[in-house]
Design an enzyme around this catalytic site. Structure first.
Site, short mmCIF file in Angstrom:
data_model
loop_
_atom_site.label_atom_id
_atom_site.label_comp_id
_atom_site.label_asym_id
_atom_site.label_seq_id
_atom_site.Cartn_x
_atom_site.Cartn_y
_atom_site.Cartn_z
N LYS A 12 -117.89 -106.53 -30.53
CA LYS A 12 -117.86 -106.45 -32.29
C LYS A 12 -118.73 -107.09 -33.20
CE LYS A 12 -113.57 -106.08 -34.18
NZ LYS A 12 -112.71 -105.21 -33.77
N ARG A 183 -109.05 -120.44 -54.92
CA ARG A 183 -109.57 -119.50 -54.19
C ARG A 183 -111.32 -119.47 -54.30
NH1 ARG A 183 -108.90 -114.15 -57.64
NH2 ARG A 183 -110.10 -114.87 -59.76
N GLN A 231 -112.37 -112.20 -65.08
CA GLN A 231 -112.07 -111.13 -66.84
C GLN A 231 -113.15 -112.62 -67.43
OE1 GLN A 231 -109.94 -110.58 -64.23
NE2 GLN A 231 -109.20 -107.88 -65.52
#
Length: 307
Positions: A12, A183, A231
């Protein structure tokens, strides 16, 4: 004419793994691109299609992510040693493992300091800028009387490993995204700002200082904004520059949202406590906007492709 099988390998390639080490409020990043190539007793799979000796490439990918959790990433070399030893020692048909690793370096963003008026500015230990990628740009236009100077940068990769959320958005029958309350926020900053110097009769800005200061304020705003959306962060970056630099009237950003998804480690009996992520390069959200000094008309093109 008879044929025989020559050298062969499989694996991989380019597994992007980002490991966040959380030392209290101080975070550390290891960002690797790991490629695995295995070779050994693989004649049968080529001649007859028998997969009896084949460890799936998907398994090698999973191993990279699981090892980031189990062993950590002390260094690229040590991480590669762990992987190569595992593949050869655990799978009898595999005689050789080649692990190629690219490491992307990050440096901690120096924030405003304890005297900053921005709450928490002296406590930030989780904001980083990628090294060696940024390009400074400028466009100068002159018609014999008037000047237009647009400066900026591109490919400045930045990341906050926490202090970012995304929730409360519109949901319909096609929405599968889960709300996030902690996050990673990462983007490749492309920014252009326009100076209000237009005539030789005006005092010319110190271009070097202005660029350095605009970049500094941009990074400080990115690091010090508790973000509920990209934003919001964009607007704070632009506002900080315009409020801090009187020679700049307008700034436009194009910010891709470089998504980092938590890897599901439960199939391997491991808990992923916001530590191991898959860094996806596409598709990505693209956030673009202009921030202006009040009363100023926008002049920077909406499409900055050719700037």
């Amino acid at each position: 004419m008879p044929t025989i099988l020559g050298q062969n390998q499989y694996g991989k390639a380019e597994n992007r793994v980002v490991k966040i080490t959380r030392d209290g409020d101080t975070h550390h990043i290891k960002d690797l691109n790991v490629s695995v190539a295995l070779s050994g007793d693989m004649d049968d799979v080529h001649y007859s299609g028998s997969n009896a000796n084949v460890l799936p490439t998907d398994t090698t990918k999973n191993t990279v992510f699981a090892f980031a959790k189990e062993h950590g990433i002390e260094s690229a070399e040590q991480f590669g040693i762990h992987l190569a030893r595992h593949f050869v020692s655990s799978q009898e048909p595999i005689h050789r493992a080649r692990i190629r690793i690219e490491e992307y370096s990050w440096e901690r963003i120096a924030t405003s300091g304890g005297n900053s008026k921005f709450i928490g500015a002296d406590e930030v230990r989780h904001s980083f800028a990628r090294k060696g990628m940024e390009t400074r740009v400028s466009q100068i236009t002159y018609d014999g009387e008037n000047w237009e100077v647009i400066s900026g940068l591109k490919d400045l990769t930045v990341m906050n490993s926490t202090n970012s959320e995304f929730w409360g958005y519109v949901k319909d029958k096609y929405t599968t995204l889960k709300e996030a309350y902690d996050r990673i926020l990462a983007t490749d900053v492309s920014a252009r700002w326009r100076y209000n110097w237009t005539s030789d009769e005006q005092r010319m800005p110190n271009w070097e200082k202005s660029y350095e200061q605009a970049r500094k304020h941009m990074l400080h705003a990115f690091a010090e904004t508790y973000s509920l959306s990209l934003q919001q962060t964009l607007y704070q970056m632009g506002s900080r520059i315009i409020n801090s630099r009187s020679e700049i009237d307008e700034i436009r950003f194009s910010l891709p949202n470089n998504h980092h998804f938590l890897v599901d480690l439960e199939p391997f009996g491991l808990k992923n406590d916001n530590e191991v992520y898959f860094a996806a390069d596409r598709p990505y959200g693209l956030i673009e906007a202009t921030v202006l000094r009040d009363g100023v008309e926008p002049k920077i093109p909406v499409d900055m492709t050719n700037l």
